[in-house]
Design a protein around this motif. Sequence first.
Motif: not given
Length: 204
Positions: A22-31, A37-41
């Motif tokens: 899966t893919v994680s999206r991180i907000d760099p302002r709050t860490n 995101i469901r995927a096969k990345a």
Amino acid sequence: GFSRQKLTVTPEAVWVVNPDQTVSRIDPRTNRVVARIRAKAQVIAAGEGDVWIVEDGGIAEIDTARNVVSRGVALPAEFISALAVGAGSVWVADPFDGSLWRVARDPPVAKRRIPLEPWVNGVAFGGGAVWATNEIADEVYRKAAGSKPPEEKKKSGSDQLTQASEIGLALQGAALEAGEYKAFKRIASVLRRTDPDVAAALGV
């Protein structure tokens, strides 16, 4: 094994491939992780406002507005080790085939294979060009990039006829060299009777 990119950065987020693909999206302002995101990345890269991943059988784009995998593009690559984004395209390295693929990001999707050398592995885009590395061959390749990959040109009817006549001449020459010209003439006679259009195109 190949070193594969599992992290990329856009102005709004940090994107990370997790162990479960899966893919994680991180907000760099709050860490903090703000989306998963469901995927096969397998590999991830970003550029020009887009985020792309490698999945089995090809590549796929992440819709950054909805945090979902939005569309995929199949590629006849044996193995994809890396990708980069630039010049309106996604650039994909296939080390086993020794090639670089250029895929247009906008429809209609055009794909072009650029032959290099086996074990081309890393790829990056910058300075108006795509760069690829080959640790085995100890080489770095640079390919200048236009705004989009050229569309594949279809052969015209006259081009196809010319190619067919060249094949016919090559077959005649091979038959002569092998001492089988009489056999070739018998085959040509049968072909003229059973498929005159093909015989005419071959010039036999």
